[in-house]
Design a protein around this motif. Structure first.
Motif, PDB file in Angstrom:
ATOM      1  N   SER A  30       0.855  -1.351   0.102  1.00  0.00           N
ATOM      2  CA  SER A  30       0.085  -0.170  -0.104  1.00  0.00           C
ATOM      3  C   SER A  30       0.866   1.323  -0.077  1.00  0.00           C
ATOM      4  O   SER A  30       1.662   1.402   0.876  1.00  0.00           O
ATOM      5  CB  SER A  30      -0.750  -0.068   1.134  1.00  0.00           C
ATOM      6  OG  SER A  30      -1.634  -0.974   1.237  1.00  0.00           O
ATOM      7  N   GLU A  43       2.138   4.959   0.756  1.00  0.00           N
ATOM      8  CA  GLU A  43       2.046   5.716   1.866  1.00  0.00           C
ATOM      9  C   GLU A  43       2.204   7.369   1.616  1.00  0.00           C
ATOM     10  O   GLU A  43       3.231   7.594   0.932  1.00  0.00           O
ATOM     11  CB  GLU A  43       3.348   5.265   2.790  1.00  0.00           C
ATOM     12  CG  GLU A  43       3.315   4.050   3.508  1.00  0.00           C
ATOM     13  CD  GLU A  43       4.521   4.077   4.352  1.00  0.00           C
ATOM     14  OE1 GLU A  43       5.549   4.728   4.463  1.00  0.00           O
ATOM     15  OE2 GLU A  43       4.485   2.945   4.838  1.00  0.00           O
ATOM     16  N   PHE A  95      -4.747   6.548  -7.544  1.00  0.00           N
ATOM     17  CA  PHE A  95      -5.172   5.231  -7.958  1.00  0.00           C
ATOM     18  C   PHE A  95      -5.715   5.154  -9.347  1.00  0.00           C
ATOM     19  O   PHE A  95      -5.763   4.243  -9.913  1.00  0.00           O
ATOM     20  CB  PHE A  95      -6.003   5.048  -6.670  1.00  0.00           C
ATOM     21  CG  PHE A  95      -5.090   4.634  -5.608  1.00  0.00           C
ATOM     22  CD1 PHE A  95      -4.328   3.554  -5.497  1.00  0.00           C
ATOM     23  CD2 PHE A  95      -5.404   5.234  -4.331  1.00  0.00           C
ATOM     24  CE1 PHE A  95      -3.609   3.322  -4.066  1.00  0.00           C
ATOM     25  CE2 PHE A  95      -4.689   5.049  -3.115  1.00  0.00           C
ATOM     26  CZ  PHE A  95      -3.771   4.041  -3.096  1.00  0.00           C
ATOM     27  N   TYR A 115      -0.003  -7.287  -5.802  1.00  0.00           N
ATOM     28  CA  TYR A 115      -0.419  -6.235  -4.461  1.00  0.00           C
ATOM     29  C   TYR A 115      -0.596  -7.146  -3.040  1.00  0.00           C
ATOM     30  O   TYR A 115      -1.175  -8.134  -3.285  1.00  0.00           O
ATOM     31  CB  TYR A 115      -1.565  -5.537  -4.736  1.00  0.00           C
ATOM     32  CG  TYR A 115      -2.124  -4.628  -3.464  1.00  0.00           C
ATOM     33  CD1 TYR A 115      -1.477  -3.644  -3.308  1.00  0.00           C
ATOM     34  CD2 TYR A 115      -3.092  -5.008  -2.750  1.00  0.00           C
ATOM     35  CE1 TYR A 115      -1.807  -2.800  -2.230  1.00  0.00           C
ATOM     36  CE2 TYR A 115      -3.428  -4.247  -1.731  1.00  0.00           C
ATOM     37  CZ  TYR A 115      -2.842  -3.097  -1.476  1.00  0.00           C
ATOM     38  OH  TYR A 115      -3.157  -2.439  -0.303  1.00  0.00           O
ATOM     39  N   ARG A 117      -1.348  -6.062   0.918  1.00  0.00           N
ATOM     40  CA  ARG A 117      -1.733  -5.018   1.593  1.00  0.00           C
ATOM     41  C   ARG A 117      -0.651  -4.383   2.688  1.00  0.00           C
ATOM     42  O   ARG A 117      -0.621  -3.211   2.668  1.00  0.00           O
ATOM     43  CB  ARG A 117      -2.841  -5.335   2.512  1.00  0.00           C
ATOM     44  CG  ARG A 117      -3.556  -4.291   3.116  1.00  0.00           C
ATOM     45  CD  ARG A 117      -4.973  -4.696   3.604  1.00  0.00           C
ATOM     46  NE  ARG A 117      -5.725  -3.610   4.087  1.00  0.00           N
ATOM     47  CZ  ARG A 117      -6.471  -2.454   3.571  1.00  0.00           C
ATOM     48  NH1 ARG A 117      -6.266  -2.569   2.048  1.00  0.00           N
ATOM     49  NH2 ARG A 117      -7.066  -1.610   4.010  1.00  0.00           N
ATOM     50  N   THR A 118       0.077  -5.188   3.506  1.00  0.00           N
ATOM     51  CA  THR A 118       0.981  -4.663   4.308  1.00  0.00           C
ATOM     52  C   THR A 118       2.343  -5.411   4.050  1.00  0.00           C
ATOM     53  O   THR A 118       2.706  -6.275   3.510  1.00  0.00           O
ATOM     54  CB  THR A 118       0.641  -4.908   5.830  1.00  0.00           C
ATOM     55  OG1 THR A 118       0.508  -6.333   5.921  1.00  0.00           O
ATOM     56  CG2 THR A 118      -0.633  -4.196   6.120  1.00  0.00           C
TER      57      THR A 118
END
Length: 162
Positions: free
Chosen positions: A120, A122, A141, A158, A160-161
């Motif tokens: 994701s 920042e 996006f 992708y 998420r974290t």
């Protein structure tokens, strides 16, 4: 700032596409002139750090008289767990009171045992109010999605974290 954020998203996606197969990103600088024409340059130098500094100078100097500009450089973001690879995206909307947007798109390099991944983004800096931020983030996006080939790579990898 919406158009600037969209341009930043497009260029960030292009950068992710470039590093997805293990290559080092050559710093990129893109600008849009008052007629709406966009130009993209790879900032070649003896080393990547000098290229990044040259891209930063181009963003600051605005020698092209651009309406907006974006630079993307490969760098590290320092987290509690240590340094994380990232594409640093800095966008400027020029004018009487220039406005900036800074985003770090963290990623795991292709050579990593767990494979390539995009995390994701920042949002690290934004010269605007909270009410405008959501629309600017959405535009970023949308810019990512507008780069069809790069968006496919981004979406497929992708996570998420970090």
């Amino acid at each position: 700032m919406i158009e600037t954020a969209s341009m930043a998203g497009f260029l960030a996606a292009h950068g992710i596409w470039s590093v997805s197969e293990g290559e080092t990103l050559i710093p990129m600088f893109a600008h849009e002139n008052p007629q709406g024409e966009r130009f993209l340059d790879r900032v070649m130098a003896d080393d990547i750090a000098e290229g990044a500094r040259a891209a930063q100078r181009a963003l600051e100097d605005n020698e092209h008289g651009a309406t907006r500009a974006v630079m993307v450089v490969d760098a590290y973001v320092h987290k509690d767990s240590g340094p994380v690879d990232a594409l640093l995206v800095e966008a400027v909307e020029y004018g009487l009171a220039p406005r900036t947007l800074t985003i770090a798109v963290l990623y795991r390099p292709a050579g990593h045992p767990d494979g390539f991944a995009v995390f994701s983004p920042e949002f690290q800096g934004f010269d605007g109010d909270d009410a405008e931020f959501e629309a600017v983030a959405d535009a970023f996006f949308a810019g990512v999605e507008s780069h069809h080939d790069a968006h496919e790579v981004w979406a497929a990898h992708y996570v998420r974290t970090v």
